[in-house]
Design an enzyme around this catalytic site. Structure first.
Site, PDB file in Angstrom:
ATOM      1  CB  ILE A   1      -0.957   0.077   1.117  1.00  0.00           C
ATOM      2  CG1 ILE A   1      -1.582  -1.401   1.287  1.00  0.00           C
ATOM      3  CG2 ILE A   1      -1.768   1.209   1.249  1.00  0.00           C
ATOM      4  CD1 ILE A   1      -2.329  -1.438   2.765  1.00  0.00           C
ATOM      5  CB  CYS A   2       1.478   4.030  -2.174  1.00  0.00           C
ATOM      6  SG  CYS A   2       2.158   5.525  -2.325  1.00  0.00           S
TER       7      CYS A   2
END
Lengths: 131, 158
Positions: B97-98
């Site tokens: 996840i960014c």
């Protein structure tokens, strides 16, 4: 000193506090001391400058370790002057040791953990009503 | 775990367990699935109400750094035969996840629940289901731990 006391006789309180701790922490070995009775004459509390809806000092926790300000940071054993609080210009309060540990990391970018403003330690102004 | 601060994580776990038992306190759509130790926890996350992810359930794996809460935990979606990561412009197909709060914007006053809620709202506000740009390249070369990736954050609009 930025604490409120319900009575001025602080040294007595410390006396009671420390001797109780001493008894409890040693009771596993040869020291057999049983506290049968104790008589509290005062209690102290950090004056964080924040009050609850009744105007009493708010019981709050350090946002970093989640231990009440009245307790000590996780690296200390005894609450009190050896584990003080620290105030920022931004008005946020933490256990001093917790805040310094955070500021000491590169990830902190020297920012307050609450509002990410650059951390500047404030001179603590004690409310006149408590002095 | 830096032994002294592990108490904070235990406290977080206790609070989550108390909240889970009380429907009035529970964060809707977030459930603790497993927390056998203070190293790795699993949550299920779903977006309730209208969203692009209606009726989809995702699993989140949270791995704690020994320096937690001074360092952020490693958080990623679980990818297995049973659960898939959401198709989202900030979520790679390997589950990474960014999100800036998992990296540069981490603060020790945040908590595991705060992370779960942030990720849930990241899904809730998604306007278009699409993969991140460069997904295939990233997934091919990504380290096992997303914390080893230097993400470039693009803000909420992406």
């Amino acid at each position: 000193m930025s604490r409120t006391q319900t009575q001025t006789n602080a040294s007595c309180v410390y006396g009671v506090w420390y001797s109780l701790l001493f008894c409890f922490s040693n009771n596993s070995r040869s020291m057999k001391v049983i506290v049968k009775q104790w008589h509290a004459i005062a209690q102290w509390q950090w004056d964080t400058g924040k009050t609850d809806e009744n105007g009493d000092p708010e019981e709050d926790v350090c946002g970093i370790c989640r231990v009440p300000f009245e307790g000590c940071c996780p690296t200390c054993k005894v609450p009190g002057d050896d584990c003080p609080l620290i105030w920022g210009e931004c008005s946020h309060v933490f256990h001093m040791h917790c805040l310094l540990k955070w500021i000491g990391t590169a990830a902190s970018k020297q920012q307050c953990p609450m509002d990410r403003r650059l951390w500047v330690t404030a001179e603590r102004k004690v409310a006149a009503s408590h002095s | 775990m830096s032994v002294v601060y592990s108490r904070r994580l235990k406290k977080e776990l206790q609070e989550i367990q108390i909240e889970q038992a009380d429907p009035a306190k529970r964060a809707a759509g977030i459930q603790l699935l497993q927390a056998e130790d203070l190293k790795t926890w699993y949550f299920s996350i779903e977006v309730l109400g209208e969203s692009l992810y209606k009726n989809e359930v995702f699993h989140l794996m949270v791995r704690f750094d020994p320096e937690y809460p001074f360092k952020s935990p490693a958080v990623q979606f679980v990818v297995s035969d049973k659960v898939k990561p959401p198709v989202h412009p900030h979520v790679y197909t390997n589950g990474h996840i960014c999100a800036s709060i998992l990296g540069d914007d981490w603060s020790p006053t945040l908590s595991v629940m705060a992370i779960c809620i942030t990720i849930q709202s990241m899904l809730a506000s998604c306007k278009k289901k699409e993969l991140p740009e460069g997904n295939d390249d990233y997934v091919r070369t990504a380290p096992d731990n997303p914390k080893k990736t230097r993400f470039v954050y693009h803000g909420d609009s992406v």
